[in-house]
Every structure is written in structure tokens, then in C-alpha cells.
Design a protein around this motif. Structure first.
Motif, PDB file in Angstrom:
ATOM      1  N   GLU A  41       0.827  -1.203   0.000  1.00 16.60           N
ATOM      2  CA  GLU A  41       0.000   0.000   0.000  1.00 16.60           C
ATOM      3  C   GLU A  41       0.863   1.256   0.000  1.00 16.60           C
ATOM      4  N   PRO A  42       0.441   2.294  -0.688  1.00 24.31           N
ATOM      5  CA  PRO A  42       1.139   3.580  -0.588  1.00 24.31           C
ATOM      6  C   PRO A  42       0.986   4.149   0.822  1.00 24.31           C
ATOM      7  N   VAL A  43       2.074   4.647   1.376  1.00 20.28           N
ATOM      8  CA  VAL A  43       2.105   5.106   2.763  1.00 20.28           C
ATOM      9  C   VAL A  43       2.698   6.512   2.812  1.00 20.28           C
ATOM     10  N   ALA A  44       2.127   7.361   3.668  1.00 15.94           N
ATOM     11  CA  ALA A  44       2.707   8.668   3.966  1.00 15.94           C
ATOM     12  C   ALA A  44       3.137   8.670   5.425  1.00 15.94           C
ATOM     13  N   VAL A  45       4.420   8.891   5.671  1.00 13.57           N
ATOM     14  CA  VAL A  45       4.948   9.010   7.022  1.00 13.57           C
ATOM     15  C   VAL A  45       5.006  10.501   7.353  1.00 13.57           C
ATOM     16  N   LEU A  60      14.810  10.916  11.511  1.00 11.79           N
ATOM     17  CA  LEU A  60      14.682  10.979  10.058  1.00 11.79           C
ATOM     18  C   LEU A  60      15.588   9.964   9.369  1.00 11.79           C
ATOM     19  N   ARG A  61      16.783   9.760   9.903  1.00 11.33           N
ATOM     20  CA  ARG A  61      17.665   8.744   9.301  1.00 11.33           C
ATOM     21  C   ARG A  61      17.032   7.360   9.381  1.00 11.33           C
ATOM     22  N   ALA A  62      16.385   7.068  10.499  1.00 11.08           N
ATOM     23  CA  ALA A  62      15.715   5.773  10.631  1.00 11.08           C
ATOM     24  C   ALA A  62      14.536   5.658   9.673  1.00 11.08           C
ATOM     25  N   LEU A  63      13.835   6.751   9.444  1.00  8.91           N
ATOM     26  CA  LEU A  63      12.721   6.726   8.492  1.00  8.91           C
ATOM     27  C   LEU A  63      13.224   6.478   7.069  1.00  8.91           C
ATOM     28  N   LEU A  64      14.317   7.110   6.719  1.00 12.08           N
ATOM     29  CA  LEU A  64      14.867   6.926   5.379  1.00 12.08           C
ATOM     30  C   LEU A  64      15.385   5.507   5.161  1.00 12.08           C
ATOM     31  N   ALA A  65      15.658   4.797   6.243  1.00  8.61           N
ATOM     32  CA  ALA A  65      16.178   3.426   6.136  1.00  8.61           C
ATOM     33  C   ALA A  65      15.074   2.375   6.141  1.00  8.61           C
ATOM     34  N   GLN A  66      13.806   2.783   6.082  1.00  8.15           N
ATOM     35  CA  GLN A  66      12.710   1.815   6.119  1.00  8.15           C
ATOM     36  C   GLN A  66      12.753   0.874   4.916  1.00  8.15           C
ATOM     37  N   PHE A 134       1.871   8.614  11.668  1.00 12.68           N
ATOM     38  CA  PHE A 134       2.358   9.778  12.412  1.00 12.68           C
ATOM     39  C   PHE A 134       3.471   9.319  13.354  1.00 12.68           C
ATOM     40  N   VAL A 135       4.597  10.021  13.302  1.00 13.21           N
ATOM     41  CA  VAL A 135       5.756   9.685  14.125  1.00 13.21           C
ATOM     42  C   VAL A 135       6.261  10.955  14.787  1.00 13.21           C
ATOM     43  N   ASP A 136       6.578  10.885  16.069  1.00 13.77           N
ATOM     44  CA  ASP A 136       7.187  12.018  16.760  1.00 13.77           C
ATOM     45  C   ASP A 136       8.699  12.001  16.568  1.00 13.77           C
ATOM     46  N   ALA A 137       9.311  13.162  16.726  1.00 15.24           N
ATOM     47  CA  ALA A 137      10.742  13.296  16.469  1.00 15.24           C
ATOM     48  C   ALA A 137      11.602  12.558  17.488  1.00 15.24           C
ATOM     49  N   ASP A 138      11.042  12.199  18.641  1.00 19.49           N
ATOM     50  CA  ASP A 138      11.832  11.475  19.646  1.00 19.49           C
ATOM     51  C   ASP A 138      11.743   9.968  19.492  1.00 19.49           C
ATOM     52  N   VAL A 139      11.200   9.510  18.363  1.00 25.11           N
ATOM     53  CA  VAL A 139      11.049   8.081  18.100  1.00 25.11           C
ATOM     54  C   VAL A 139      12.059   7.641  17.045  1.00 25.11           C
ATOM     55  N   THR A 140      12.693   6.513  17.267  1.00 22.86           N
ATOM     56  CA  THR A 140      13.587   5.909  16.287  1.00 22.86           C
ATOM     57  C   THR A 140      13.023   4.547  15.899  1.00 22.86           C
ATOM     58  N   LEU A 141      12.717   4.388  14.611  1.00 20.13           N
ATOM     59  CA  LEU A 141      12.093   3.161  14.127  1.00 20.13           C
ATOM     60  C   LEU A 141      13.127   2.145  13.657  1.00 20.13           C
ATOM     61  N   SER A 201     -15.320   5.887  25.334  1.00 19.50           N
ATOM     62  CA  SER A 201     -14.619   6.045  26.611  1.00 19.50           C
ATOM     63  C   SER A 201     -13.606   4.931  26.839  1.00 19.50           C
ATOM     64  N   LEU A 202     -13.775   3.819  26.167  1.00 21.86           N
ATOM     65  CA  LEU A 202     -12.861   2.686  26.318  1.00 21.86           C
ATOM     66  C   LEU A 202     -11.833   2.746  25.179  1.00 21.86           C
ATOM     67  N   ALA A 203     -10.860   3.627  25.340  1.00 22.91           N
ATOM     68  CA  ALA A 203      -9.881   3.857  24.268  1.00 22.91           C
ATOM     69  C   ALA A 203      -8.551   4.264  24.872  1.00 22.91           C
ATOM     70  N   ALA A 204      -7.493   3.914  24.176  1.00 24.38           N
ATOM     71  CA  ALA A 204      -6.140   4.334  24.548  1.00 24.38           C
ATOM     72  C   ALA A 204      -5.305   4.415  23.281  1.00 24.38           C
ATOM     73  N   ALA A 205      -4.318   5.278  23.298  1.00 18.10           N
ATOM     74  CA  ALA A 205      -3.407   5.417  22.160  1.00 18.10           C
ATOM     75  C   ALA A 205      -2.215   6.251  22.607  1.00 18.10           C
ATOM     76  N   GLY A 206      -1.100   6.072  21.936  1.00 18.96           N
ATOM     77  CA  GLY A 206       0.097   6.864  22.196  1.00 18.96           C
ATOM     78  C   GLY A 206       0.507   7.587  20.932  1.00 18.96           C
ATOM     79  N   GLY A 207       0.593   8.896  20.995  1.00 18.52           N
ATOM     80  CA  GLY A 207       0.832   9.692  19.795  1.00 18.52           C
ATOM     81  C   GLY A 207       2.232   9.609  19.235  1.00 18.52           C
ATOM     82  N   GLN A 208       3.155   8.950  19.932  1.00 16.15           N
ATOM     83  CA  GLN A 208       4.524   8.869  19.411  1.00 16.15           C
ATOM     84  C   GLN A 208       4.589   8.133  18.074  1.00 16.15           C
ATOM     85  N   PHE A 209       3.717   7.138  17.905  1.00 17.45           N
ATOM     86  CA  PHE A 209       3.748   6.279  16.710  1.00 17.45           C
ATOM     87  C   PHE A 209       2.310   5.815  16.488  1.00 17.45           C
TER      88      PHE A 209
END
Length: 378
Positions: A41-45, A60-66, A134-141, A201-209
Motif C-alpha cells: 500500500e502507498p504510505v505517507a509518514v 529521520l535517518r531511521a525513516l529513510l532506512a525503512q 504519524f511519528v514524533d521526532a523522539d522516536v527511532t524506528l 470512553s474505552l480507548a487508549a493510544a500513544g501519539g509517538q507512533f
């Protein structure tokens, strides 16, 4: 006699909660494939950044290495940075056509900064992209993180997937507080019911990834639906449920790692800006904090007090409650790639610090003094 009964009662409740965490971790927590994965599938990071010059490079270096994603792009939105973040992005991208750097507009009235940055990114993503990551800048994939996360999103038949990264904690303050993120939802959230239930109301998520089906994201209203929410990640998950979509949590510790805060002052201010929004009301926050203190901070105090008072049965009951709380932290750490030993021994102190941070959050909000990255939080 009263101390003994209290000790056994607390031990029973903590034991049930620790058992629930173990069931979540061993039976119901999704785990993306750890090895090579692929999606066609086409993906936008999408990467929102504001004053992240020291962090965005490794991200960003980790994203480019996907790998395993043949058709994809990276869209970076510089949200008014003043520390040279955009220059770091340009240097790392080095003209790579897969990377687009956008200049963000200031948030309009009624919007907070991060939801507006994310909405701008979603609006500007390539029209062919069927999945938004969606990825936050403090995340390394890791190298197959995006492909594995998209695979898990589809296998779960979900609109939103939150693969929690492994949380890296360096300073003593981080090691006290950060493990509570995963411990709380593993201990108290029924993961299987959360996926099946349509209740927002029964939901959870982390915005880092966060990984989203683009069509479902639009049906939920996108980040415009959570424009004024401090905990925009959880509120976005609720918006997805309200629109009829399904959400899922996953252990992303083998896909990504994240050091959210680099020091105690950063962590203190980061939690202070948002904890007031986590409980619904001051009364709700007070009830939750008092319950956590009763279950996890009182047992070791009761054990010591009973031992000094010559009540060995009460001391044993309370000590067992404390040890079961420690076991719950160890279960959470093992399930999410965290550091378990000896940090779990300080679990009562961790809960006490969380209570203090919650009080501080409400106190500063009442005085209109909450800010984050130079912007007021209301």
C-alpha cells in the motif's frame, strides 16, 4: 486485626490487577511481526517537529532506512522552530526526493499546536497514500517498523493502530515515571474488550507512533475533531470509535524506541501540561490518585508499621501486597521492552510521584500557567 484485614484486602485487589496485566500481556496484546515485513500500500509518514534540532536527525535517518514499503513518502512539518530544526532536516534528507519539508502555519483560534500540525500534514500528504503514519521526532524506528505496523493495522481490521514503542529512560526521574505509561494500560485497561467495544470512553493510544487508515481517519474528522485537546492521541482514538471504526493497541517495543524527555525538568513539565486532561475532572483525578496510593503506596508502609508494632501476620499480608505490585511492574516491563529490575522495587514511589505531578498539573492550570514549547495550554 484491622491492619491484618486491610493488608489482605489490599493484597487481594493488587493480585487481581497483576493477574489482569499478565493476561493482557500474554493473551491480548498484539505483537507485530519482529522480522522482515512488507506492505504494497502507498504510505505517507508524517513527522511534526517544533524545536527538535537535537532529536530529529536520528528519527529521520531511521525513516529513510525503512524497508518493505515500495511506495512511500516522508512529510516533515516545521511548526515554527527557532533552533535550526529545518536546517537539520535538510542536511539529513540531502535532497532525497522521498522527503518533503513544509513550513507550518501558526495554529488558528481554537486549535492547539500539535493537532494543527498533524492536520496540515494529513492534508498535504500524497493523495495516493492509503495509510498515514504519524511519528514524533523522539522516536527511532527499526528498519521494518512501518511495514510491520501497516501489516498489523490490516490484520486487526482497524482504522487506528497504536504500536507503543519501547520507552527509553535515562535519568532517575525518567526511570521512576516513564514505566507507568505502559503499566497503567496493561493493568487497568481490558484490551480485548477495548478492541471489540464501540464505546469511545474505552480507548487508549500513544501519539509517538500512530498508524491510520486514511479513509477512516477522514470519516472520524481527522485532527480537526480533536483540535483543542491536549491528549489528542487518545481523543483521536475516541473519534475513530464514534465514527464506527475500530482501534487496536500493539507492543511496538521491537519496532521502535522513544526517549520522550531528556531530563527531569522536561519530564515534569511534559506531564504537568497534560495530566489534568487525563482524568476528566479534579474529583475524578483525586479518586484515581487516592486509589493508586492506597493499593500501591500503603502496603509497604503498612508492612513496616505492623512489623514495628509486633503484628507479623499483618506485616506479612501487607508485604505480599507490595511484592504483587512489584510483580505487576515486572510483567509490564517484560511485555513492553522496559527495564524491570531493580526499578520495579520503587513502584510505590513511582505512584506517589505520579500523584504529585497530577496535583501540580491541576494547580498550574487553575492559575493559567500551563505552557508547552512556548505556547499556552488551556
Amino acid at each position: 486485626m484491622t491492619g491484618t484485614l486491610l493488608g489482605w484486602a489490599l493484597t487481594a485487589v493488587v493480585g487481581l490487577l497483576t493477574g489482569h496485566a499478565w493476561l493482557n500481556a500474554t493473551r491480548w496484546l498484539r505483537r507485530p511481526p519482529p522480522g522482515a515485513a512488507r506492505t504494497d500500500e502507498p504510505v505517507a509518514v508524517l513527522l511534526p517537529v517544533r524545536d527538535e534540532a537535537t532529536r530529529v536527525g536520528p528519527c529521520l535517518r531511521a525513516l529513510l532506512a525503512q524497508r518493505g514499503v515500495p511506495e512511500w513518502e516522508i512529510v516533515v512539518l516545521d511548526d515554527g522552530s527557532t533552533d535550526g530544526t529545518a536546517e537539520v532536516v535538510r542536511a539529513v534528507a540531502a535532497g532525497d526526493p522521498r522527503v518533503r519539508l513544509l513550513g507550518g502555519a501558526p495554529p488558528p483560534p481554537g486549535w492547539l499546536g500539535k493537532p494543527y500540525a498533524c492536520q496540515q500534514l494529513a492534508d498535504r500528504a500524497d493523495a495516493r497514500a492509503q495509510v498515514l503514519v504519524f511519528v514524533d521526532a523522539d522516536v527511532t524506528l527499526g528498519p521494518y517498523a512501518v511495514a510491520a505496523a501497516v501489516h498489523t493495522l490490516r490484520s486487526a481490521s482497524a482504522v487506528l493502530l497504536s504500536p507503543y514503542p519501547r520507552i527509553v529512560a535515562g535519568s532517575p526521574g525518567e526511570r521512576l515515571v516513564q514505566p507507568l505509561l505502559q503499566w497503567l494500560w496493561l493493568t487497568f485497561l481490558p484490551l480485548a474488550a477495548m478492541e471489540r467495544s464501540p464505546r469511545p470512553s474505552l480507548a487508549a493510544a500513544g501519539g509517538q507512533f500512530l498508524v491510520l487508515d486514511r479513509a477512516g481517519y477522514r470519516r472520524a474528522g481527522g485532527h480537526a475533531a480533536v483540535r483543542d485537546r491536549v491528549l489528542e492521541d487518545i481523543e483521536l482514538a475516541r473519534a475513530v470509535k464514534r465514527s464506527g471504526g475500530r482501534i487496536a493497541l500493539a507492543d511496538g517495543s521491537r519496532l521502535a524506541e522513544c526517549r520522550m524527555y531528556g531530563s527531569w525538568p522536561e519530564l515534569r513539565d511534559g506531564y504537568t501540561k497534560s495530566l489534568w486532561a487525563a482524568f476528566g475532572s479534579p474529583a475524578g483525578a483525586t479518586a484515581v490518585v487516592l486509589l493508586l496510593l492506597l493499593l500501591y503506596a500503603v502496603p509497604p508502609l503498612l508492612a513496616v508499621g505492623a512489623a514495628l508494632a509486633g503484628a507479623p501476620t499483618a506485616a506479612l499480608a501487607a508485604l505480599l501486597g507490595y511484592l504483587l505490585g512489584v510483580l505487576g511492574r515486572l510483567v509490564s516491563a517484560r511485555a513492553t521492552g522496559g527495564r524491570g529490575w531493580p526499578d520495579a522495587l520503587t513502584h510505590p514511589l513511582s505512584v506517589a510521584v505520579l500523584g504529585w505531578l497530577t496535583f501540580r498539573s491541576y494547580h498550574l492550570r487553575r492559575r493559567g500557567r500551563l505552557t508547552w514549547r512556548g505556547r499556552p495550554v488551556r
